[in-house]
Design a protein around this motif. Structure first.
Motif, mmCIF file in Angstrom:
data_model
loop_
_atom_site.group_PDB
_atom_site.id
_atom_site.type_symbol
_atom_site.label_atom_id
_atom_site.label_comp_id
_atom_site.label_asym_id
_atom_site.label_seq_id
_atom_site.Cartn_x
_atom_site.Cartn_y
_atom_site.Cartn_z
ATOM 1 N N PHE A 170 0.796 -0.543 0.384
ATOM 2 C CA PHE A 170 0.257 0.224 -0.151
ATOM 3 C C PHE A 170 0.745 1.070 -0.248
ATOM 4 C CE2 PHE A 170 -2.037 3.782 2.087
ATOM 5 C CZ PHE A 170 -3.272 3.453 1.302
ATOM 6 N N LEU A 171 1.813 1.510 0.941
ATOM 7 C CA LEU A 171 2.465 2.817 0.784
ATOM 8 C C LEU A 171 3.535 2.666 -0.426
ATOM 9 C CD1 LEU A 171 4.187 4.592 2.236
ATOM 10 C CD2 LEU A 171 6.026 3.019 3.096
ATOM 11 N N LEU A 172 3.859 1.611 -0.872
ATOM 12 C CA LEU A 172 4.973 2.011 -1.945
ATOM 13 C C LEU A 172 3.809 2.531 -3.011
ATOM 14 C CD1 LEU A 172 7.249 1.206 -3.695
ATOM 15 C CD2 LEU A 172 6.266 -1.117 -4.344
ATOM 16 N N MET A 173 2.724 1.708 -3.250
ATOM 17 C CA MET A 173 1.640 2.214 -4.333
ATOM 18 C C MET A 173 1.309 3.902 -4.448
ATOM 19 S SD MET A 173 1.129 1.642 -7.580
ATOM 20 C CE MET A 173 0.227 2.418 -8.858
ATOM 21 N N PHE A 174 1.400 4.148 -2.949
ATOM 22 C CA PHE A 174 0.739 5.320 -2.531
ATOM 23 C C PHE A 174 1.287 6.345 -2.806
ATOM 24 C CE2 PHE A 174 -0.085 8.618 0.120
ATOM 25 C CZ PHE A 174 -1.609 8.951 0.348
ATOM 26 N N VAL A 175 3.187 6.471 -2.605
ATOM 27 C CA VAL A 175 4.285 6.645 -3.184
ATOM 28 C C VAL A 175 4.148 7.073 -4.845
ATOM 29 C CG1 VAL A 175 6.619 7.193 -2.688
ATOM 30 C CG2 VAL A 175 5.270 6.460 -0.937
ATOM 31 N N GLY A 237 -1.201 -10.735 -1.346
ATOM 32 C CA GLY A 237 -0.695 -9.212 -0.604
ATOM 33 C C GLY A 237 -0.872 -8.055 -1.405
ATOM 34 N N PRO A 238 1.039 -8.779 -2.867
ATOM 35 C CA PRO A 238 1.260 -7.498 -2.953
ATOM 36 C C PRO A 238 0.288 -6.468 -4.284
ATOM 37 C CG PRO A 238 2.953 -8.819 -3.130
ATOM 38 C CD PRO A 238 1.976 -10.052 -2.544
ATOM 39 N N ILE A 239 -1.113 -7.425 -4.493
ATOM 40 C CA ILE A 239 -1.345 -6.892 -5.523
ATOM 41 C C ILE A 239 -2.927 -6.644 -5.239
ATOM 42 C CG2 ILE A 239 -3.108 -7.850 -7.189
ATOM 43 C CD1 ILE A 239 -1.538 -10.099 -8.014
ATOM 44 N N SER A 240 -3.095 -7.094 -3.171
ATOM 45 C CA SER A 240 -4.206 -6.108 -2.802
ATOM 46 C C SER A 240 -3.667 -4.854 -1.872
ATOM 47 C CB SER A 240 -4.513 -7.263 -1.365
ATOM 48 O OG SER A 240 -5.091 -8.323 -2.288
ATOM 49 N N GLY A 241 -3.030 -4.785 -2.069
ATOM 50 C CA GLY A 241 -1.960 -3.543 -1.206
ATOM 51 C C GLY A 241 -1.902 -2.689 -1.524
ATOM 52 N N VAL A 242 -1.107 -2.740 -3.005
ATOM 53 C CA VAL A 242 -0.764 -2.162 -4.232
ATOM 54 C C VAL A 242 -1.895 -1.185 -4.844
ATOM 55 C CG1 VAL A 242 0.219 -1.498 -6.899
ATOM 56 C CG2 VAL A 242 1.465 -2.970 -4.992
ATOM 57 N N MET A 243 -2.915 -2.338 -5.005
ATOM 58 C CA MET A 243 -4.364 -1.188 -5.507
ATOM 59 C C MET A 243 -5.003 -0.686 -4.599
ATOM 60 S SD MET A 243 -6.440 -4.413 -7.293
ATOM 61 C CE MET A 243 -6.256 -5.513 -9.125
ATOM 62 N N ALA A 244 -4.753 -1.076 -3.255
ATOM 63 C CA ALA A 244 -5.785 -0.379 -2.095
ATOM 64 C C ALA A 244 -4.880 1.569 -2.508
ATOM 65 C CB ALA A 244 -5.320 -0.722 -0.857
ATOM 66 N N GLY A 245 -3.402 0.764 -2.258
ATOM 67 C CA GLY A 245 -2.395 1.973 -2.362
ATOM 68 C C GLY A 245 -2.698 3.324 -3.596
ATOM 69 N N GLY A 246 -3.576 2.609 -4.643
ATOM 70 C CA GLY A 246 -3.273 3.338 -5.615
ATOM 71 C C GLY A 246 -5.025 4.075 -5.421
ATOM 72 N N PHE A 247 -6.194 2.999 -4.797
ATOM 73 C CA PHE A 247 -6.974 3.458 -4.924
ATOM 74 C C PHE A 247 -7.480 5.596 -3.806
ATOM 75 C CE2 PHE A 247 -10.883 4.138 -2.456
ATOM 76 C CZ PHE A 247 -11.942 4.223 -3.511
ATOM 77 N N VAL A 248 -6.630 4.970 -2.936
ATOM 78 C CA VAL A 248 -6.665 6.122 -1.751
ATOM 79 C C VAL A 248 -6.079 6.658 -2.587
ATOM 80 C CG1 VAL A 248 -5.417 6.539 0.648
ATOM 81 C CG2 VAL A 248 -6.839 3.799 0.429
#
Length: 276
Positions: A170-175, A237-248
């Protein structure tokens, strides 16, 4: 001054770069590639594969070296290596392919319409190919013991590893969303920001899950070494977290637009209002 032959050669090179090169045999022209888009896409895929290769080769390679040579690199050294290699490859190939190096990032960009869907399978294939080649190289270079396994497996429970992967992804994709897709960000610092995020995530989650954040990073070593313990964690884990980070990030960027428009309107009204 350039000769006529040199001018013809430069023109031919230019046509090759545009995907319009032709070769004459007996008066019959054979078209090598008539579509510039195909040439451009091929260049992107090669850059993505090379970038992923060196990310996995350096990051996983330092894990093996650290174990085989008595911890000389140390855990902080491993974390710094991961951050540095990602930063270096972003600056090296980001202007060519976008420097995804991660199927979850590619998929998320496509979901939010920042990447064409038809290129997703090609990018994912290039990333997996780079990871497999890098893992195979490491296996051939070193005598990898079970203790020096350079893939990712949960150190405790799969549930804890899954939570860790979701949070750091999540943090990675958010950044990534902030520094690479927002025009208000300083684009030149994208490589530093993403590299430092990788380093920090490995510091925090490395002892728990191995800090994959990337299905390709986990699948390559798993396939080459034949270790598939809880591999689903490093896909879900990575797919769920990355999608969530991008959405937020896209959500807060979207809600900021009306505020900016109101600010611009207020500034415009003040500029045209008569002064007292």
């Amino acid at each position: 001054m350039t000769s006529n032959g040199e001018e013809i050669e430069e023109e031919e090179i230019s046509r090759i770069e545009k995907g319009q090169a032709k070769n004459c045999h007996g008066g019959i022209e054979t078209v090598i590639c008539t579509s510039p888009s195909i040439v451009c896409l091929t260049q992107k895929l090669i850059a993505e594969m090379i970038g992923t290769y060196f990310v996995i080769f350096s990051g996983c390679g330092v894990v093996v070296v650290n174990v085989l040579y008595g911890g000389t690199v140390t855990f902080p050294g491993v974390c710094v290596t991961w951050g540095l290699i990602v930063m270096v490859m972003i600056y090296s190939t980001g202007h060519i392919s976008g420097a995804h190096f991660n199927p979850a990032v590619t998929l998320t960009f496509a979901i939010f319409r920042r990447f064409p869907w038809y290129q997703v399978p090609l990018y994912v294939g290039a990333q997996l190919a780079g990871s497999l080649l890098a893992s195979l190289t490491i296996r051939l270079m070193f005598k990898v013991t079970p203790e020096a396994y350079f893939g990712t497996t949960p150190t405790d429970s799969a549930a804890r590893a899954l939570v860790a992967e979701i949070i750091i992804s999540f943090l990675l994709m958010f950044v990534i969303s902030g520094v690479s897709t927002d025009s208000r960000a300083i684009g030149e610092l994208a490589g530093i920001a993403v590299g430092m995020t990788i380093m920090l995530n490995v510091f925090v989650a490395g002892p728990i899950s191995g800090a994959s954040m990337n299905p390709a990073r986990s699948l390559g070593p798993a396939i080459v070494m034949g270790v598939y313990k809880d591999i689903w964690v490093y896909i879900v884990g990575p797919i769920s977290g990355v999608m969530a980070g991008g959405f937020v990030y896209n959500f807060i960027r979207f809600t900021d637009k009306p505020l900016r428009e109101l600010t611009k309107s207020a500034s415009f009204l003040r500029s045209i209002s008569p002064k007292q």
